[in-house]
Design a protein around this motif. Structure first.
Motif, PDB file in Angstrom:
ATOM      1  N   PHE A  49      -8.722  41.538   8.086  1.00 20.75           N
ATOM      2  CA  PHE A  49      -9.324  41.747   6.604  1.00 20.75           C
ATOM      3  C   PHE A  49      -9.240  43.148   6.439  1.00 20.75           C
ATOM      4  N   LEU A  50      -9.550  44.211   7.466  1.00 21.64           N
ATOM      5  CA  LEU A  50      -9.328  45.422   7.156  1.00 21.64           C
ATOM      6  C   LEU A  50      -7.773  45.677   6.821  1.00 21.64           C
ATOM      7  N   ASN A  51      -7.091  45.191   7.626  1.00 22.42           N
ATOM      8  CA  ASN A  51      -5.650  45.256   7.712  1.00 22.42           C
ATOM      9  C   ASN A  51      -4.981  44.748   6.217  1.00 22.42           C
ATOM     10  N   ALA A  52      -5.384  43.857   5.766  1.00 22.49           N
ATOM     11  CA  ALA A  52      -5.332  43.333   4.334  1.00 22.49           C
ATOM     12  C   ALA A  52      -5.789  44.301   3.428  1.00 22.49           C
ATOM     13  N   ALA A  53      -6.767  44.690   3.567  1.00 21.07           N
ATOM     14  CA  ALA A  53      -7.380  45.789   2.492  1.00 21.07           C
ATOM     15  C   ALA A  53      -6.601  46.876   2.510  1.00 21.07           C
ATOM     16  N   SER A  54      -6.061  47.541   3.514  1.00 13.70           N
ATOM     17  CA  SER A  54      -5.331  48.519   3.367  1.00 13.70           C
ATOM     18  C   SER A  54      -3.884  48.250   2.957  1.00 13.70           C
ATOM     19  N   GLU A  55      -3.306  46.917   2.927  1.00 15.66           N
ATOM     20  CA  GLU A  55      -2.352  46.997   2.392  1.00 15.66           C
ATOM     21  C   GLU A  55      -2.284  46.749   0.724  1.00 15.66           C
ATOM     22  N   SER A  84       0.280  32.763   8.548  1.00 12.07           N
ATOM     23  CA  SER A  84      -0.621  33.366   9.491  1.00 12.07           C
ATOM     24  C   SER A  84      -0.211  34.277  10.716  1.00 12.07           C
ATOM     25  N   THR A  85       0.646  33.504  11.284  1.00 10.13           N
ATOM     26  CA  THR A  85       1.202  34.429  12.652  1.00 10.13           C
ATOM     27  C   THR A  85       1.997  35.506  12.280  1.00 10.13           C
ATOM     28  N   LEU A  86       2.830  35.350  11.082  1.00 12.90           N
ATOM     29  CA  LEU A  86       3.666  36.449  10.709  1.00 12.90           C
ATOM     30  C   LEU A  86       2.875  37.483  10.001  1.00 12.90           C
ATOM     31  N   PHE A  87       1.960  37.206   9.349  1.00 10.11           N
ATOM     32  CA  PHE A  87       1.292  38.291   8.698  1.00 10.11           C
ATOM     33  C   PHE A  87       0.363  39.105   9.498  1.00 10.11           C
ATOM     34  N   TYR A  88      -0.285  38.418  10.483  1.00  8.46           N
ATOM     35  CA  TYR A  88      -0.964  39.175  11.405  1.00  8.46           C
ATOM     36  C   TYR A  88      -0.269  39.948  12.272  1.00  8.46           C
ATOM     37  N   ARG A  89       0.731  39.653  12.755  1.00  6.38           N
ATOM     38  CA  ARG A  89       1.466  40.008  13.730  1.00  6.38           C
ATOM     39  C   ARG A  89       2.150  41.261  13.343  1.00  6.38           C
ATOM     40  N   GLY A 108       2.389  42.399   9.535  1.00  3.23           N
ATOM     41  CA  GLY A 108       1.831  43.040   8.614  1.00  3.23           C
ATOM     42  C   GLY A 108       2.255  42.210   7.318  1.00  3.23           C
ATOM     43  N   ILE A 109       1.303  42.092   6.568  1.00  2.00           N
ATOM     44  CA  ILE A 109       1.601  41.346   5.211  1.00  2.00           C
ATOM     45  C   ILE A 109       3.028  41.765   4.455  1.00  2.00           C
ATOM     46  N   HIS A 110       2.966  43.055   3.984  1.00  2.00           N
ATOM     47  CA  HIS A 110       3.950  43.477   3.178  1.00  2.00           C
ATOM     48  C   HIS A 110       5.319  43.633   3.942  1.00  2.00           C
ATOM     49  N   ALA A 111       5.361  43.427   4.991  1.00  2.00           N
ATOM     50  CA  ALA A 111       6.422  43.569   6.010  1.00  2.00           C
ATOM     51  C   ALA A 111       7.125  42.222   5.879  1.00  2.00           C
ATOM     52  N   VAL A 112       6.431  41.273   5.957  1.00  2.00           N
ATOM     53  CA  VAL A 112       7.019  39.762   5.875  1.00  2.00           C
ATOM     54  C   VAL A 112       7.427  39.224   4.501  1.00  2.00           C
ATOM     55  N   GLY A 113       8.533  38.970   4.473  1.00  2.00           N
ATOM     56  CA  GLY A 113       9.081  38.488   2.821  1.00  2.00           C
ATOM     57  C   GLY A 113       8.929  36.860   3.113  1.00  2.00           C
ATOM     58  N   VAL A 114       8.792  36.323   1.651  1.00  2.00           N
ATOM     59  CA  VAL A 114       8.752  35.058   1.650  1.00  2.00           C
ATOM     60  C   VAL A 114       9.990  34.089   2.288  1.00  2.00           C
ATOM     61  N   ASP A 115      11.091  34.804   2.441  1.00  2.14           N
ATOM     62  CA  ASP A 115      12.239  34.049   3.143  1.00  2.14           C
ATOM     63  C   ASP A 115      11.719  34.137   4.563  1.00  2.14           C
ATOM     64  N   THR A 116      11.195  34.920   5.253  1.00  3.35           N
ATOM     65  CA  THR A 116      10.956  34.831   6.358  1.00  3.35           C
ATOM     66  C   THR A 116       9.911  33.757   6.702  1.00  3.35           C
TER      67      THR A 116
END
Length: 186
Positions: free
Chosen positions: A106-112, A18-23, A25-33
């Protein structure tokens, strides 16, 4: 270091994501992170969520739950339907002030996630539809004609203010949008 219980691992992964995805971006954050931030293993992440996409869905569902709590808290003190609608603008502004605002998650996620039929977009649609339904219900409770149209118009004001506030980096767009909503609903 002891073993993390399954429920604890789920909560840790969701909090970190939650912290990483919002701060970031979802695609910028990998599972390892995510697993490094959560202090768990990849097996714990995949065992609890199955995939990164399902983790994103869980993240958005949790934000939706928190947003619903925020709306309930802020509108509870307003018995009149019109005042409840206008209080939603205050809820957006409070969210902006508290959350190092990076826009609507939600809009951020929709764009990704461009797949309109995918599970991420489904959660986004649910969230936006629920807010629209809340607005429409308030207008109906207030005996307003054209409740659906009013809800459409207020949604546009809210969404426009949310996007503009990102650019402005301040809550002024919500003040402007609320003022327009006051006129629209007078």
């Amino acid at each position: 270091m002891g073993r993390t219980r399954p429920g604890d691992a789920r909560a840790k992964v969701l909090t970190a994501a939650s912290t990483l995805f919002y701060r970031d971006g979802i695609h910028a954050v990998g599972v390892d992170t995510v697993v490094a931030e959560a202090g768990v293993t990849k097996a714990a992440l995949y065992g609890n969520f199955g995939s990164k996409t399902q983790l994103v869905v869980a993240y958005l569902r949790e934000r939706d739950r928190l947003w619903q709590e925020e709306i309930d808290r802020i509108t509870a003190g307003h018995p009149e339907p019109r005042d409840r609608v206008l209080a939603v603008f205050d809820a957006y502004e409070a969210w902006l002030a508290r959350d190092d605002y990076r826009g609507c998650a939600f809009l951020n996620a929709a764009s990704e996630f461009p797949d309109a039929d995918g599970p991420v977009r489904e959660v986004v649609r649910h969230h936006k539809t629920a807010l629209h339904s809340f607005l429409r219900a308030q207008f109906e409770r207030g005996g307003r004609d054209h409740a659906e149209t009013l809800a459409d118009e207020v949604m546009l004001l809210l969404e426009g203010a949310a996007v503009t506030a990102v650019v402005a980096r301040n809550p002024r767009p919500f003040h402007t949008a609320k003022r327009l909503a006051e006129s629209l609903t007078a």
